[in-house]
Design a protein around this motif. Structure first.
Motif, mmCIF file in Angstrom:
data_model
loop_
_atom_site.group_PDB
_atom_site.id
_atom_site.type_symbol
_atom_site.label_atom_id
_atom_site.label_comp_id
_atom_site.label_asym_id
_atom_site.label_seq_id
_atom_site.Cartn_x
_atom_site.Cartn_y
_atom_site.Cartn_z
ATOM 1 N N HIS A 49 0.786 -1.234 0.000
ATOM 2 C CA HIS A 49 0.000 0.000 0.000
ATOM 3 C C HIS A 49 0.820 1.286 0.000
ATOM 4 N N PHE A 50 2.072 1.207 0.381
ATOM 5 C CA PHE A 50 2.898 2.410 0.467
ATOM 6 C C PHE A 50 4.234 2.221 -0.255
ATOM 7 N N ALA A 51 4.206 1.469 -1.329
ATOM 8 C CA ALA A 51 5.442 1.181 -2.050
ATOM 9 C C ALA A 51 6.085 2.478 -2.537
ATOM 10 N N ILE A 52 7.385 2.547 -2.392
ATOM 11 C CA ILE A 52 8.136 3.711 -2.850
ATOM 12 C C ILE A 52 8.822 3.340 -4.158
ATOM 13 N N GLU A 53 8.495 4.061 -5.191
ATOM 14 C CA GLU A 53 9.106 3.788 -6.484
ATOM 15 C C GLU A 53 10.513 4.357 -6.521
ATOM 16 N N GLU A 54 11.397 3.596 -7.137
ATOM 17 C CA GLU A 54 12.756 4.072 -7.335
ATOM 18 C C GLU A 54 12.722 5.201 -8.371
ATOM 19 N N PRO A 55 13.586 6.186 -8.224
ATOM 20 C CA PRO A 55 13.636 7.239 -9.240
ATOM 21 C C PRO A 55 14.202 6.678 -10.533
ATOM 22 N N ASP A 56 13.901 7.342 -11.645
ATOM 23 C CA ASP A 56 14.490 6.879 -12.889
ATOM 24 C C ASP A 56 15.995 7.188 -12.848
ATOM 25 N N PRO A 57 16.778 6.642 -13.772
ATOM 26 C CA PRO A 57 18.235 6.794 -13.710
ATOM 27 C C PRO A 57 18.717 8.243 -13.643
ATOM 28 N N ILE A 58 18.111 9.115 -14.417
ATOM 29 C CA ILE A 58 18.563 10.507 -14.445
ATOM 30 C C ILE A 58 18.257 11.187 -13.117
ATOM 31 N N GLU A 59 17.045 10.985 -12.596
ATOM 32 C CA GLU A 59 16.708 11.559 -11.292
ATOM 33 C C GLU A 59 17.616 11.005 -10.206
ATOM 34 N N TYR A 60 17.913 9.715 -10.279
ATOM 35 C CA TYR A 60 18.799 9.102 -9.295
ATOM 36 C C TYR A 60 20.176 9.768 -9.338
ATOM 37 N N ILE A 61 20.720 9.943 -10.538
ATOM 38 C CA ILE A 61 22.039 10.576 -10.670
ATOM 39 C C ILE A 61 22.005 11.981 -10.074
ATOM 40 N N LYS A 62 20.960 12.747 -10.370
ATOM 41 C CA LYS A 62 20.850 14.105 -9.834
ATOM 42 C C LYS A 62 20.760 14.109 -8.311
ATOM 43 N N ILE A 63 19.981 13.192 -7.760
ATOM 44 C CA ILE A 63 19.838 13.098 -6.306
ATOM 45 C C ILE A 63 21.182 12.757 -5.669
ATOM 46 N N ARG A 64 21.863 11.763 -6.230
ATOM 47 C CA ARG A 64 23.157 11.356 -5.676
ATOM 48 C C ARG A 64 24.210 12.446 -5.825
ATOM 49 N N MET A 65 24.160 13.189 -6.923
ATOM 50 C CA MET A 65 25.091 14.311 -7.102
ATOM 51 C C MET A 65 24.912 15.304 -5.956
ATOM 52 N N GLU A 66 23.663 15.624 -5.666
ATOM 53 C CA GLU A 66 23.379 16.572 -4.587
ATOM 54 C C GLU A 66 23.833 16.016 -3.239
ATOM 55 N N GLU A 67 23.515 14.752 -2.979
ATOM 56 C CA GLU A 67 23.893 14.131 -1.706
ATOM 57 C C GLU A 67 25.404 14.062 -1.520
ATOM 58 N N GLY B 111 27.574 16.032 -3.099
ATOM 59 C CA GLY B 111 28.203 17.321 -3.368
ATOM 60 C C GLY B 111 28.986 17.335 -4.673
ATOM 61 N N LEU B 112 28.508 16.573 -5.660
ATOM 62 C CA LEU B 112 29.190 16.490 -6.950
ATOM 63 C C LEU B 112 28.660 17.540 -7.920
ATOM 64 N N THR B 113 29.522 17.984 -8.797
ATOM 65 C CA THR B 113 29.124 18.882 -9.882
ATOM 66 C C THR B 113 29.113 18.079 -11.176
ATOM 67 N N GLN B 114 28.632 18.699 -12.239
ATOM 68 C CA GLN B 114 28.655 18.028 -13.533
ATOM 69 C C GLN B 114 30.087 17.684 -13.933
ATOM 70 N N ALA B 115 31.018 18.558 -13.604
ATOM 71 C CA ALA B 115 32.423 18.304 -13.937
ATOM 72 C C ALA B 115 32.937 17.036 -13.256
ATOM 73 N N ASP B 116 32.419 16.727 -12.076
ATOM 74 C CA ASP B 116 32.840 15.520 -11.367
ATOM 75 C C ASP B 116 32.399 14.239 -12.077
ATOM 76 N N LEU B 117 31.411 14.337 -12.954
ATOM 77 C CA LEU B 117 30.914 13.165 -13.670
ATOM 78 C C LEU B 117 31.650 12.907 -14.982
ATOM 79 N N VAL B 118 32.477 13.864 -15.414
ATOM 80 C CA VAL B 118 33.199 13.718 -16.686
ATOM 81 C C VAL B 118 33.999 12.414 -16.753
ATOM 82 N N PRO B 119 34.741 12.031 -15.718
ATOM 83 C CA PRO B 119 35.502 10.781 -15.814
ATOM 84 C C PRO B 119 34.625 9.537 -16.039
ATOM 85 N N TYR B 120 33.366 9.614 -15.676
ATOM 86 C CA TYR B 120 32.465 8.477 -15.803
ATOM 87 C C TYR B 120 31.644 8.516 -17.091
#
Length: 130
Positions: free
Chosen positions: A52-70, A72-81
């Protein structure tokens, strides 16, 4: 609530009563009858909440954005990946899909879960988009 009278939760009122009972039993002594009842109630409650209260996982892009914020990553930090600034920007703006190499790199380098990175991407959902 005696353990022989336990049943699955069918209504919101039953759910509330079970929460109250769990609260009463929360400090039960290990291996006591109350502790056994608590364990059973928690299993029943868990099943109800999953349904009744299932939490849906965010889609990949939202997940990346959330983790970046958590993290403290910038877009530049993702360049190596992701290869270069252009790729990072395009992926985060949903103009380019994650490649298999990017997925592997994000998983290995930042520990992002594969099951989220390979999930379907939902349509652009930014509320500020015109």
């Amino acid at each position: 609530m005696e353990t022989e009278h336990l049943k699955l939760i069918e209504t919101e009122a039953e759910y509330e009563r079970m929460l109250a009972r769990i609260d009463e039993l929360f400090d039960a002594k290990p291996d006591s009858e109350e502790s056994k009842e608590l364990q059973l109630l928690m299993l029943i409650l868990n099943k109800y909440e999953e349904e009744h209260f299932a939490i849906e996982e965010p889609d990949p892009i939202e997940y990346i954005k959330i983790r970046m914020e958590e993290l403290g990553l910038t877009q530049a930090d993702l360049v190596p990946y992701m290869g270069n600034k252009g790729n990072v920007s395009k992926v985060l703006n949903r103009k380019r899909s994650l490649s298999l190499e990017m997925i592997r790199n994000l998983h290995k380098g930042l520990g992002f879960p594969l099951e989220i990175l390979v999930a379907d991407i939902t349509p652009h959902s930014d509320k500020n988009a015109a």
